[in-house]
Structures are given as structure tokens and as C-alpha cells.
Design a protein around this motif. Sequence first.
Motif, PDB file in Angstrom:
ATOM      1  N   GLU A  88       0.833  -1.193   0.000  1.00 32.71           N
ATOM      2  CA  GLU A  88       0.000   0.000   0.000  1.00 32.71           C
ATOM      3  C   GLU A  88       0.882   1.264   0.000  1.00 32.71           C
ATOM      4  O   GLU A  88       2.028   1.222   0.406  1.00 32.71           O
ATOM      5  N   ARG A 122      -8.787   8.234  11.822  1.00 35.29           N
ATOM      6  CA  ARG A 122      -9.556   7.468  10.834  1.00 35.29           C
ATOM      7  C   ARG A 122     -11.051   7.713  11.011  1.00 35.29           C
ATOM      8  O   ARG A 122     -11.801   7.738  10.030  1.00 35.29           O
ATOM      9  N   TYR A 123     -11.479   7.877  12.238  1.00 34.63           N
ATOM     10  CA  TYR A 123     -12.876   8.152  12.541  1.00 34.63           C
ATOM     11  C   TYR A 123     -12.935   9.287  13.574  1.00 34.63           C
ATOM     12  O   TYR A 123     -12.138   9.323  14.493  1.00 34.63           O
ATOM     13  N   GLU A 136       0.588   9.079 -11.121  1.00 34.01           N
ATOM     14  CA  GLU A 136      -0.484   8.407 -10.386  1.00 34.01           C
ATOM     15  C   GLU A 136      -0.752   9.083  -9.064  1.00 34.01           C
ATOM     16  O   GLU A 136       0.171   9.483  -8.347  1.00 34.01           O
ATOM     17  N   GLN A 137      -2.011   9.211  -8.721  1.00 33.60           N
ATOM     18  CA  GLN A 137      -2.397   9.712  -7.407  1.00 33.60           C
ATOM     19  C   GLN A 137      -2.546   8.525  -6.461  1.00 33.60           C
ATOM     20  O   GLN A 137      -3.234   7.553  -6.766  1.00 33.60           O
ATOM     21  N   PHE A 175      -3.784   7.317  -2.705  1.00 32.82           N
ATOM     22  CA  PHE A 175      -4.790   7.747  -1.736  1.00 32.82           C
ATOM     23  C   PHE A 175      -4.489   7.244  -0.335  1.00 32.82           C
ATOM     24  O   PHE A 175      -3.974   6.129  -0.156  1.00 32.82           O
ATOM     25  N   GLY A 176      -4.857   8.064   0.642  1.00 35.62           N
ATOM     26  CA  GLY A 176      -4.824   7.651   2.027  1.00 35.62           C
ATOM     27  C   GLY A 176      -6.078   6.865   2.370  1.00 35.62           C
ATOM     28  O   GLY A 176      -6.985   6.728   1.548  1.00 35.62           O
ATOM     29  N   PRO A 177      -6.159   6.349   3.605  1.00 31.91           N
ATOM     30  CA  PRO A 177      -7.287   5.512   4.012  1.00 31.91           C
ATOM     31  C   PRO A 177      -8.562   6.282   4.301  1.00 31.91           C
ATOM     32  O   PRO A 177      -9.636   5.697   4.403  1.00 31.91           O
ATOM     33  N   GLY A 178      -8.452   7.607   4.414  1.00 25.11           N
ATOM     34  CA  GLY A 178      -9.637   8.421   4.650  1.00 25.11           C
ATOM     35  C   GLY A 178      -9.913   8.685   6.117  1.00 25.11           C
ATOM     36  O   GLY A 178      -9.487   7.925   7.000  1.00 25.11           O
ATOM     37  N   ARG A 184     -13.334   9.394   8.351  1.00 29.53           N
ATOM     38  CA  ARG A 184     -14.801   9.443   8.342  1.00 29.53           C
ATOM     39  C   ARG A 184     -15.243  10.376   9.466  1.00 29.53           C
ATOM     40  O   ARG A 184     -15.061  10.065  10.642  1.00 29.53           O
ATOM     41  N   TYR A 196     -10.604   3.006 -10.596  1.00 30.98           N
ATOM     42  CA  TYR A 196     -10.096   2.861  -9.242  1.00 30.98           C
ATOM     43  C   TYR A 196     -10.970   1.862  -8.496  1.00 30.98           C
ATOM     44  O   TYR A 196     -12.177   1.779  -8.716  1.00 30.98           O
ATOM     45  N   GLN A 241     -12.092   0.666  -4.592  1.00 28.41           N
ATOM     46  CA  GLN A 241     -12.145   1.039  -3.175  1.00 28.41           C
ATOM     47  C   GLN A 241     -12.762  -0.115  -2.397  1.00 28.41           C
ATOM     48  O   GLN A 241     -13.977  -0.212  -2.268  1.00 28.41           O
ATOM     49  N   SER A 264     -13.605  -0.368   3.644  1.00 24.55           N
ATOM     50  CA  SER A 264     -12.732   0.117   4.717  1.00 24.55           C
ATOM     51  C   SER A 264     -11.251   0.059   4.370  1.00 24.55           C
ATOM     52  O   SER A 264     -10.403  -0.024   5.258  1.00 24.55           O
ATOM     53  N   ARG A 265     -10.938   0.094   3.095  1.00 26.38           N
ATOM     54  CA  ARG A 265      -9.531   0.079   2.692  1.00 26.38           C
ATOM     55  C   ARG A 265      -9.254   1.206   1.711  1.00 26.38           C
ATOM     56  O   ARG A 265     -10.156   1.874   1.228  1.00 26.38           O
ATOM     57  N   GLN A 266      -7.991   1.413   1.433  1.00 25.48           N
ATOM     58  CA  GLN A 266      -7.589   2.538   0.609  1.00 25.48           C
ATOM     59  C   GLN A 266      -7.965   2.360  -0.850  1.00 25.48           C
ATOM     60  O   GLN A 266      -7.994   1.255  -1.381  1.00 25.48           O
ATOM     61  N   MET A 267      -8.234   3.471  -1.505  1.00 31.78           N
ATOM     62  CA  MET A 267      -8.504   3.507  -2.932  1.00 31.78           C
ATOM     63  C   MET A 267      -7.213   3.173  -3.679  1.00 31.78           C
ATOM     64  O   MET A 267      -6.141   3.716  -3.371  1.00 31.78           O
ATOM     65  N   LEU A 325      -5.429   2.265  -7.680  1.00 34.58           N
ATOM     66  CA  LEU A 325      -5.587   2.331  -9.129  1.00 34.58           C
ATOM     67  C   LEU A 325      -5.604   0.915  -9.703  1.00 34.58           C
ATOM     68  O   LEU A 325      -4.739   0.103  -9.394  1.00 34.58           O
ATOM     69  N   MET A 343     -16.072  -1.105  -4.265  1.00 33.37           N
ATOM     70  CA  MET A 343     -16.638  -0.032  -5.101  1.00 33.37           C
ATOM     71  C   MET A 343     -15.620   0.248  -6.202  1.00 33.37           C
ATOM     72  O   MET A 343     -14.414   0.335  -5.936  1.00 33.37           O
ATOM     73  N   PHE A 369     -14.671   2.933  -9.233  1.00 35.70           N
ATOM     74  CA  PHE A 369     -14.918   4.282  -9.735  1.00 35.70           C
ATOM     75  C   PHE A 369     -14.188   4.494 -11.051  1.00 35.70           C
ATOM     76  O   PHE A 369     -12.988   4.198 -11.170  1.00 35.70           O
ATOM     77  N   ARG A 418     -20.965  -0.594  -7.110  1.00 33.63           N
ATOM     78  CA  ARG A 418     -20.650  -1.527  -6.023  1.00 33.63           C
ATOM     79  C   ARG A 418     -20.689  -2.940  -6.574  1.00 33.63           C
ATOM     80  O   ARG A 418     -21.751  -3.427  -6.969  1.00 33.63           O
TER      81      ARG A 418
END
Lengths: 115, 115
Positions: free
Chosen positions: A1, A9-10, A103-104, A106-109, A111, B37, B39, B42-45, B47, B89, B91, B110
Motif C-alpha cells: 500500500e 480514521r474516525y 499516479e495519485q 490515496f490515504g485511508p480516509g 470518516r 479505481y 475502493q 474500509s480500505r484505501q482507494m 488504481l 466499489m 470508480f 458496487r
Amino acid sequence: EADIYQTPRYLVIGTGKKITLECSQTMGHDKMYWYQQDPGMELHLIHYSYGVNSTEKGDLSSESTVSRIRTEHFPLTLESARPSHTSQYLCASSSLAGVSYNEQFFGPGTRLTVL
Amino acid sequence: AQTVTQSQPEMSVQEAETVTLSCTYDTSENNYYLFWYKQPPSRQMILVIRQEAYKQQNATENRFSVNFQKAAKSFSLKISDSQLGDTAMYFCAFMSFGGAQKLVFGQGTRLTINP
């Protein structure tokens, strides 16, 4: 990753609180991005940065602000959280190197829920 | 402004089957990039696959391939021999050539792979 991290994270917080969502990357990337994603929906770009001291508004209007004082760090701040800010916030980064596409990653986000 | 449309909110197939996810987009540009992409829950997006608009040959990455129809502005993703780990998911996204390299995302599909 990918080596891009987001904390917390939350987060559940009350209306009116000031919050900062942290994003950091260890890849030495110049470009960084913040996306907002409602559950099960598409991502919308809200902020981006080309490098230190560079910040730009994205395609979706947001009441949040960002700063880029260090290359690896791109925090997002909400001065006064409201329930309408409830969403998932995703951070991403990419290199400036090359002439075409980078390439971009992404982090885990984070919420965020505002009560 | 560019738009990306994914008309399949949800899809479900059995393990080992082949599934195709649809994506259409609208742009007046001639040079651009298209992406799929993934997703996971609960994990990172991450490519999955990338297509440069100036390339006529469809991109492939192991079990993943695209059908890029530039004139029709269509960009579908085919997953062969689907696996449980493909549940996520998906995208579709558009990026202009050069500039800020901002991603414009579709609404997502989804995908559930059933054992």
C-alpha cells in the motif's frame, strides 16, 4: 500500500467545534489533494496543492481550509463543524516529475460525523 | 466541464465469472486520461488500470482490461475470472492532460463477488 497516512480514521464531534484532519506522505510528492466523499457516492475535489505554500480550491466548494507548510504534510481544518460537514475525507498525493501523468496515491480516509 | 457517468449502481456475479462495468464521460478535450479505481470496504482507494486517450490499444492489467471507445466516449472495465477479493466499489475517473491533473469521478459501481 502507498505511504500516505490520515489521522484520525474516525471522528465524531459536536457542532461548532474546530477540527483538523491530518494527512502526511513519505513519498516526497509535490502535489497533494483533498477529496470529499459522501457514503456510497463519488469523490469531489475540494482542495489541492502544487507544493509548499501553494493551495488551490477544488471543483466542489468547501468551508474547510488547508495549509502546506511542509512538503509531506497537508492538513485540512474546519473552524466550526456542522452536521452538513459529515462525510468521508480522502487525501491523495502525486509526483510532479515527468511531463504527462503521475499516479495519485490515496490515504485511508477520515470518516467525520458532526452531531 | 467534464462529467463521468456510471449507470450501474450495483452488480453481483459468481466467483470465476466475467463481469463488465460501464462508464461514459463527456469532454471536449482530445487528450486526456481515463482510470478505474477500486475502493475495497474500509480500505484505501487503489488504481486498477489507466488508459491514455491518444492510445488506440486498450489497456490490460492481468485479469483487468478496458474497452475504450473514444468516439462514443465510453470506457468499460472487464474483470475476468473474478475473485472474492475483487469485491469493492469501482470508480471510473477522468483526468485532463497537463495542468493540475485533477480527477473527476463517476458515481461508482458496487461490485459483489459471491462464492
